[in-house]
Design a protein around this motif. Structure first.
Motif, mmCIF file in Angstrom:
data_model
loop_
_atom_site.group_PDB
_atom_site.id
_atom_site.type_symbol
_atom_site.label_atom_id
_atom_site.label_comp_id
_atom_site.label_asym_id
_atom_site.label_seq_id
_atom_site.Cartn_x
_atom_site.Cartn_y
_atom_site.Cartn_z
ATOM 1 N N VAL A 11 0.844 -1.209 0.000
ATOM 2 C CA VAL A 11 0.000 0.000 0.000
ATOM 3 C C VAL A 11 0.873 1.251 0.000
ATOM 4 O O VAL A 11 0.602 2.217 -0.728
ATOM 5 N N ARG A 14 1.943 1.762 -3.443
ATOM 6 C CA ARG A 14 0.884 2.338 -4.296
ATOM 7 C C ARG A 14 0.773 3.839 -4.056
ATOM 8 O O ARG A 14 0.574 4.616 -4.994
ATOM 9 N N ALA A 18 1.399 6.631 -6.868
ATOM 10 C CA ALA A 18 0.336 7.583 -7.216
ATOM 11 C C ALA A 18 0.832 9.016 -7.062
ATOM 12 O O ALA A 18 0.500 9.890 -7.872
ATOM 13 N N SER A 202 -9.260 1.348 -0.354
ATOM 14 C CA SER A 202 -8.438 0.324 -1.005
ATOM 15 C C SER A 202 -8.532 0.349 -2.526
ATOM 16 O O SER A 202 -7.535 0.182 -3.221
ATOM 17 N N GLU A 206 -5.578 5.725 -5.662
ATOM 18 C CA GLU A 206 -4.801 6.429 -6.695
ATOM 19 C C GLU A 206 -5.581 7.624 -7.256
ATOM 20 O O GLU A 206 -5.013 8.698 -7.474
#
Ligand SMILES: *Cc1c(COP(=O)(O)O)cnc(C)c1O
Length: 233
Positions: A11, A14, A18, A202, A206
């Motif tokens: 995470v 991510r 992003a 979740s 992004e």
């Protein structure tokens, strides 16, 4: 490495990707681990993997976990629907509330915040999905609510929060996040310093980060699918 530790790393990756994609500093996005329905030992595992902030939706469940984890120094965020008979426990035990949608609730929280604690940090929940959702104040009411909440001594207004209705239409979802961001900018332009945009979960963190999220609330991607029968948000 435990699964939760690996999930947290994924995470964080991510979030970093992003941020890189839209030229933002990843330090400007806080990860809130949403731990509703999970037992205290899972939170302990996440804390051991370096996660300090947890989001909970149900007051009694949250307080039991706080008591079980008193040896850790964790930051607790209340993100669920707030019933007026539960405000005292929230005011006494949490550092943040993301789901304030009425002045009456804010006044209770302010009055019930113990004087020895710093002000309770709050976000106003805004309904960005119109008819499709019942939670949150109407976008048209956000400015007045922000002004009134900012004046309450027991609270510190930090920003806005939204939970857009689930949809596969990414452009629509992005427009919901953009609406929240525009509201925040508008309120900040009237002299209230709102530094927090609590949006993204979740499945859509992004998109939320691309629209300026400063705090993403992530459950499933960290802890896994919630147990069946668990109450949905
Ligand atoms: C459950 C919940 C989340 C986390 O959702 P996931 O899809 O599991 O990441 C975020 N915000 C709120 C308000 C929630 O109730």
């Amino acid at each position: 490495m435990t699964p939760i530790c690996a999930n947290l790393q994924a995470v964080r990756g991510r979030i970093a990707a992003a941020c890189a994609a839209c030229g933002r500093d990843p330090g400007g996005v806080t990860l809130l681990a949403v731990s509703k329905t999970w037992p205290a030992d899972r939170l302990r595992e996440a804390a051991a993997a370096g996660q300090p902030a947890f989001g909970e939706n149900y007051v009694q469940e949250a307080v039991a976990k706080m008591d079980a984890l008193l040896d850790l120094s964790l930051e607790w965020h209340f993100i669920g629907p707030l019933q007026s008979n539960k405000t005292r426990a929230v005011a006494e035990r949490f550092a943040w509330v993301h789901s304030v949608e009425r002045l009456k609730t804010a006044e209770r929280l302010s009055a019930q915040r113990p004087a020895i604690l710093p002000p309770l940090q709050v976000c106003l929940q805004v309904n960005v999905s119109g008819e499709a959702s019942k939670s949150g104040c109407a976008p048209d009411d956000a400015v007045d609510l922000a002004r009134a909440v900012a004046a309450l001594p027991g609270l510190r207004l930090r920003g806005l929060m939204a939970i857009p209705e689930p949809t596969d239409d990414r452009a629509l979802l992005r427009s919901r996040f953009a609406l929240l961001r525009g509201l925040r900018d508008g309120i900040a332009g009237r002299g209230l310093n709102l530094d927090t945009l609590s949006m993204g979960m979740s499945d859509d963190l992004e998109i939320a980060i691309a629209e300026g999220a400063t705090l993403v609330r992530v459950g499933t991607a960290i802890f896994g699918e919630r147990p069946r029968g668990a109450t949905p948000p």
